[in-house]
Design a protein around this motif. Structure first.
Motif, PDB file in Angstrom:
ATOM      1  N   ILE A 162       0.834  -1.202   0.000  1.00  7.93           N
ATOM      2  CA  ILE A 162       0.000   0.000   0.000  1.00  7.93           C
ATOM      3  C   ILE A 162       0.870   1.254   0.000  1.00  7.93           C
ATOM      4  O   ILE A 162       0.619   2.215  -0.752  1.00  7.93           O
ATOM      5  CB  ILE A 162      -0.936   0.012   1.226  1.00  7.93           C
ATOM      6  CG1 ILE A 162      -1.952  -1.134   1.151  1.00  7.93           C
ATOM      7  CG2 ILE A 162      -1.661   1.348   1.332  1.00  7.93           C
ATOM      8  CD1 ILE A 162      -2.896  -1.057  -0.024  1.00  7.93           C
ATOM      9  N   MET A 163       1.912   1.257   0.829  1.00 11.02           N
ATOM     10  CA  MET A 163       2.781   2.430   0.898  1.00 11.02           C
ATOM     11  C   MET A 163       3.561   2.629  -0.397  1.00 11.02           C
ATOM     12  O   MET A 163       3.802   3.765  -0.824  1.00 11.02           O
ATOM     13  CB  MET A 163       3.728   2.312   2.093  1.00 11.02           C
ATOM     14  CG  MET A 163       3.027   2.528   3.432  1.00 11.02           C
ATOM     15  SD  MET A 163       4.128   2.341   4.852  1.00 11.02           S
ATOM     16  CE  MET A 163       5.293   3.664   4.565  1.00 11.02           C
ATOM     17  N   LEU A 164       3.948   1.531  -1.039  1.00  6.84           N
ATOM     18  CA  LEU A 164       4.592   1.640  -2.351  1.00  6.84           C
ATOM     19  C   LEU A 164       3.646   2.303  -3.348  1.00  6.84           C
ATOM     20  O   LEU A 164       4.058   3.157  -4.149  1.00  6.84           O
ATOM     21  CB  LEU A 164       4.984   0.247  -2.860  1.00  6.84           C
ATOM     22  CG  LEU A 164       6.324  -0.320  -2.413  1.00  6.84           C
ATOM     23  CD1 LEU A 164       6.437  -1.790  -2.806  1.00  6.84           C
ATOM     24  CD2 LEU A 164       7.481   0.474  -3.014  1.00  6.84           C
ATOM     25  N   SER A 165       2.387   1.935  -3.277  1.00  7.64           N
ATOM     26  CA  SER A 165       1.386   2.512  -4.175  1.00  7.64           C
ATOM     27  C   SER A 165       1.231   4.010  -3.937  1.00  7.64           C
ATOM     28  O   SER A 165       1.081   4.789  -4.880  1.00  7.64           O
ATOM     29  CB  SER A 165       0.038   1.811  -3.982  1.00  7.64           C
ATOM     30  OG  SER A 165       0.146   0.430  -4.226  1.00  7.64           O
ATOM     31  N   VAL A 166       1.272   4.406  -2.668  1.00  6.50           N
ATOM     32  CA  VAL A 166       1.180   5.833  -2.335  1.00  6.50           C
ATOM     33  C   VAL A 166       2.354   6.595  -2.942  1.00  6.50           C
ATOM     34  O   VAL A 166       2.188   7.685  -3.507  1.00  6.50           O
ATOM     35  CB  VAL A 166       1.144   6.032  -0.806  1.00  6.50           C
ATOM     36  CG1 VAL A 166       1.271   7.512  -0.448  1.00  6.50           C
ATOM     37  CG2 VAL A 166      -0.148   5.468  -0.224  1.00  6.50           C
ATOM     38  N   LEU A 167       3.540   6.015  -2.840  1.00  2.00           N
ATOM     39  CA  LEU A 167       4.720   6.659  -3.419  1.00  2.00           C
ATOM     40  C   LEU A 167       4.588   6.802  -4.931  1.00  2.00           C
ATOM     41  O   LEU A 167       4.907   7.851  -5.501  1.00  2.00           O
ATOM     42  CB  LEU A 167       5.978   5.860  -3.082  1.00  2.00           C
ATOM     43  CG  LEU A 167       6.608   6.109  -1.714  1.00  2.00           C
ATOM     44  CD1 LEU A 167       7.759   5.141  -1.490  1.00  2.00           C
ATOM     45  CD2 LEU A 167       7.108   7.542  -1.597  1.00  2.00           C
ATOM     46  N   TYR A 168       4.129   5.747  -5.587  1.00  2.00           N
ATOM     47  CA  TYR A 168       3.943   5.810  -7.041  1.00  2.00           C
ATOM     48  C   TYR A 168       2.904   6.874  -7.404  1.00  2.00           C
ATOM     49  O   TYR A 168       3.059   7.603  -8.386  1.00  2.00           O
ATOM     50  CB  TYR A 168       3.507   4.450  -7.583  1.00  2.00           C
ATOM     51  CG  TYR A 168       4.626   3.439  -7.680  1.00  2.00           C
ATOM     52  CD1 TYR A 168       5.843   3.777  -8.270  1.00  2.00           C
ATOM     53  CD2 TYR A 168       4.468   2.139  -7.191  1.00  2.00           C
ATOM     54  CE1 TYR A 168       6.873   2.853  -8.364  1.00  2.00           C
ATOM     55  CE2 TYR A 168       5.498   1.211  -7.281  1.00  2.00           C
ATOM     56  CZ  TYR A 168       6.698   1.571  -7.867  1.00  2.00           C
ATOM     57  OH  TYR A 168       7.720   0.658  -7.964  1.00  2.00           O
ATOM     58  N   LYS A 173       2.658   8.169 -11.131  1.00  6.76           N
ATOM     59  CA  LYS A 173       2.835   6.921 -11.868  1.00  6.76           C
ATOM     60  C   LYS A 173       1.619   6.018 -11.634  1.00  6.76           C
ATOM     61  O   LYS A 173       1.710   4.976 -10.979  1.00  6.76           O
ATOM     62  CB  LYS A 173       4.124   6.218 -11.433  1.00  6.76           C
ATOM     63  CG  LYS A 173       5.390   7.002 -11.776  1.00  6.76           C
ATOM     64  CD  LYS A 173       6.640   6.254 -11.354  1.00  6.76           C
ATOM     65  CE  LYS A 173       7.893   7.032 -11.745  1.00  6.76           C
ATOM     66  NZ  LYS A 173       9.131   6.327 -11.323  1.00  6.76           N
ATOM     67  N   PRO A 174       0.457   6.429 -12.163  1.00  8.33           N
ATOM     68  CA  PRO A 174      -0.774   5.674 -11.900  1.00  8.33           C
ATOM     69  C   PRO A 174      -0.726   4.240 -12.406  1.00  8.33           C
ATOM     70  O   PRO A 174      -1.324   3.346 -11.796  1.00  8.33           O
ATOM     71  CB  PRO A 174      -1.853   6.487 -12.629  1.00  8.33           C
ATOM     72  CG  PRO A 174      -1.110   7.270 -13.666  1.00  8.33           C
ATOM     73  CD  PRO A 174       0.216   7.581 -13.049  1.00  8.33           C
ATOM     74  N   GLN A 175      -0.024   4.001 -13.515  1.00  7.75           N
ATOM     75  CA  GLN A 175       0.027   2.644 -14.053  1.00  7.75           C
ATOM     76  C   GLN A 175       0.737   1.702 -13.090  1.00  7.75           C
ATOM     77  O   GLN A 175       0.352   0.538 -12.937  1.00  7.75           O
ATOM     78  CB  GLN A 175       0.733   2.640 -15.417  1.00  7.75           C
ATOM     79  CG  GLN A 175       0.678   1.302 -16.138  1.00  7.75           C
ATOM     80  CD  GLN A 175      -0.741   0.805 -16.357  1.00  7.75           C
ATOM     81  OE1 GLN A 175      -1.654   1.580 -16.655  1.00  7.75           O
ATOM     82  NE2 GLN A 175      -0.946  -0.500 -16.195  1.00  7.75           N
ATOM     83  N   LYS A 176       1.771   2.207 -12.418  1.00  5.25           N
ATOM     84  CA  LYS A 176       2.485   1.404 -11.424  1.00  5.25           C
ATOM     85  C   LYS A 176       1.553   1.025 -10.272  1.00  5.25           C
ATOM     86  O   LYS A 176       1.614  -0.093  -9.744  1.00  5.25           O
ATOM     87  CB  LYS A 176       3.684   2.186 -10.886  1.00  5.25           C
ATOM     88  CG  LYS A 176       4.858   2.295 -11.840  1.00  5.25           C
ATOM     89  CD  LYS A 176       5.623   0.985 -11.902  1.00  5.25           C
ATOM     90  CE  LYS A 176       6.908   1.132 -12.679  1.00  5.25           C
ATOM     91  NZ  LYS A 176       7.660  -0.151 -12.746  1.00  5.25           N
ATOM     92  N   LEU A 181      -1.649  -2.920  -7.284  1.00  2.00           N
ATOM     93  CA  LEU A 181      -2.875  -3.171  -6.525  1.00  2.00           C
ATOM     94  C   LEU A 181      -3.972  -3.851  -7.330  1.00  2.00           C
ATOM     95  O   LEU A 181      -4.947  -4.343  -6.761  1.00  2.00           O
ATOM     96  CB  LEU A 181      -3.421  -1.850  -5.961  1.00  2.00           C
ATOM     97  CG  LEU A 181      -2.530  -1.105  -4.970  1.00  2.00           C
ATOM     98  CD1 LEU A 181      -3.241   0.146  -4.470  1.00  2.00           C
ATOM     99  CD2 LEU A 181      -2.150  -1.993  -3.795  1.00  2.00           C
ATOM    100  N   GLY A 182      -3.823  -3.856  -8.651  1.00  2.65           N
ATOM    101  CA  GLY A 182      -4.876  -4.407  -9.487  1.00  2.65           C
ATOM    102  C   GLY A 182      -5.797  -3.311  -9.987  1.00  2.65           C
ATOM    103  O   GLY A 182      -5.753  -2.166  -9.520  1.00  2.65           O
ATOM    104  N   THR A 183      -6.659  -3.653 -10.909  1.00  6.54           N
ATOM    105  CA  THR A 183      -7.515  -2.655 -11.554  1.00  6.54           C
ATOM    106  C   THR A 183      -8.958  -2.688 -11.059  1.00  6.54           C
ATOM    107  O   THR A 183      -9.772  -1.875 -11.469  1.00  6.54           O
ATOM    108  CB  THR A 183      -7.511  -2.866 -13.081  1.00  6.54           C
ATOM    109  OG1 THR A 183      -7.937  -4.210 -13.361  1.00  6.54           O
ATOM    110  CG2 THR A 183      -6.114  -2.653 -13.648  1.00  6.54           C
ATOM    111  N   THR A 184      -9.275  -3.630 -10.195  1.00  7.93           N
ATOM    112  CA  THR A 184     -10.638  -3.711  -9.659  1.00  7.93           C
ATOM    113  C   THR A 184     -10.592  -3.735  -8.137  1.00  7.93           C
ATOM    114  O   THR A 184      -9.587  -4.137  -7.535  1.00  7.93           O
ATOM    115  CB  THR A 184     -11.360  -4.980 -10.154  1.00  7.93           C
ATOM    116  OG1 THR A 184     -10.603  -6.137  -9.762  1.00  7.93           O
ATOM    117  CG2 THR A 184     -11.503  -4.961 -11.665  1.00  7.93           C
TER     118      THR A 184
END
Length: 369
Positions: A162-168, A173-176, A181-184
């Motif tokens: 989750i924190m990696l996603s926040v950094l992206y 970097k929305p695609q990252k 996390l997945g698309t759904t």
């Protein structure tokens, strides 16, 4: 040198799906040398250890058979000490954090807690300089990636993801984020009710209630954050924004969330006020600015994680958290930044001559307790 280093190198090589030749090429030696290490005929020269550790993304301590681990209480104590060090002297605090990360590289809960500490104090450490922010963000990402790939603790892995996603997301970097996390949206299947029912069947009603309180407490906090994020997305729908802001405010009042987690309520009130300004809805903006000022004036610092008269059975859960009851980010800094957002944000410029706004600003400027 530890007599098991040959086994450690062999195991690491196999776990990382590397051949003896690949390791030899990286180190600039022969395959035969690696083979002799792994069979225990010879041992690596001490000067080779940093390179071997780097190749396998591990620590020299681990290679030598000494995995430095910290207890939960030690991690909590260090987090508190290092948080204060960063506030007092960002440069020295960051230096201390980096040294300890190297020392406890294989203690994944600690490395994760340090990534959390750095991320939550990024603005303090970088003074909002874009280059420094990017450099430190990359460093934090490497820490989280290390934990995500190496830790066998599923809870820490999930939090690191989750924190990696926040950094992206922060780095546009929305695609990252979607790849990670997945698309759904996954279907939620909370286990808390089942766990509580199991305790109840055992006759342990106290533990059953504590389990449900802990779950509800966390869901309430998540709900407030979800309200805030959803409201930030509503740029072109005044009616829906107003409806959601009203429901969020009622939700906060119903569960008395400000009594146990005031900072997320301040953040919500601030976001709602700024959102209403986008629609030139000054009366509603002033209403939520006033809510912000009234709550902010009542807060006593430092803020700690706590329950209230209803959530009276969550303290065992709080005490077992990695950093205990302390907030991940220094609450005084959060409060100061929220105040600055209102006092220095041009969004509220149209209100500057409004007597009510002037009164609110005067209240916000007062020193907090």
């Amino acid at each position: 040198m530890n007599t098991t280093i040959h086994l450690t190198i062999a195991n690491l090589r196999k776990q990382n799906h590397k051949s003896q030749q690949q390791l030899a090429d990286f180190l600039g030696i022969t395959k035969a040398s690696v083979s002799k290490w792994e069979t225990g005929q010879t041992s690596p020269d001490i000067s080779s250890l940093p390179l071997i550790a780097a190749y396998f993304d591990t620590s020299i301590d681990h290679l030598l058979g000494y995995d430095a681990q910290l207890s939960k209480n030690e991690i909590e104590r260090l987090y508190k000490t290092l948080k204060k060090a960063i506030i007092d002297s960002p440069e020295n605090g960051l230096s201390q954090v980096r040294k300890l990360i190297k020392r406890y590289w294989s203690c994944y809960p600690f490395v994760f807690s340090m990534a959390n500490l750095l991320l939550n104090h990024l603005t303090v450490l970088t003074k909002n300089d874009p280059i420094t922010t990017q450099t430190l963000s990359n460093e934090i990402r490497e820490l989280l990636d290390h934990v995500y790939r190496k830790s066998d603790d599923q809870d820490i892995q999930s939090q690191a993801k989750i924190m990696l996603s926040v950094l992206y997301l922060n780095n546009s970097k929305p695609q990252k984020v979607l790849e990670l996390l997945g698309t759904t949206v996954p279907q939620l299947v909370p286990p808390e009710s089942i766990i509580a029912s199991a305790y109840h069947l055992q006759g342990n009603s106290e533990r059953a209630e504590a389990t449900m309180q802990t779950a509800l407490y966390q869901y309430l906090v998540v709900m407030v954050s979800t309200f805030t994020n959803y409201l930030n997305l509503l740029d072109n729908n005044h009616q829906k924004f107003t409806e959601l802001a009203t429901k969020a405010d009622q939700f906060i009042t119903l569960f008395e969330i400000a009594s146990f987690h005031p900072m997320i309520v301040l953040n919500l009130d601030m976001g709602i006020a700024a959102g209403f300004m986008k629609y030139d809805d000054h009366p509603n903006a002033l209403q939520f600015l006033e809510k912000f000022a009234n709550l902010q004036s009542k807060i006593t610092f430092p803020i700690v994680l706590k329950g209230n008269h209803f959530f009276d059975k969550i303290y065992d859960w709080i005490n077992q958290l990695m950093i205990g009851n302390q907030m991940p980010r220094d609450s005084r800094i959060v409060n100061r930044e929220l105040k600055q957002f209102i006092l220095e944000n041009p969004t509220f410029e149209p209100l500057k001559n409004d007597p009510k706004y002037q009164s609110i600003v005067s209240q916000i400027k007062k020193d907090v307790k």
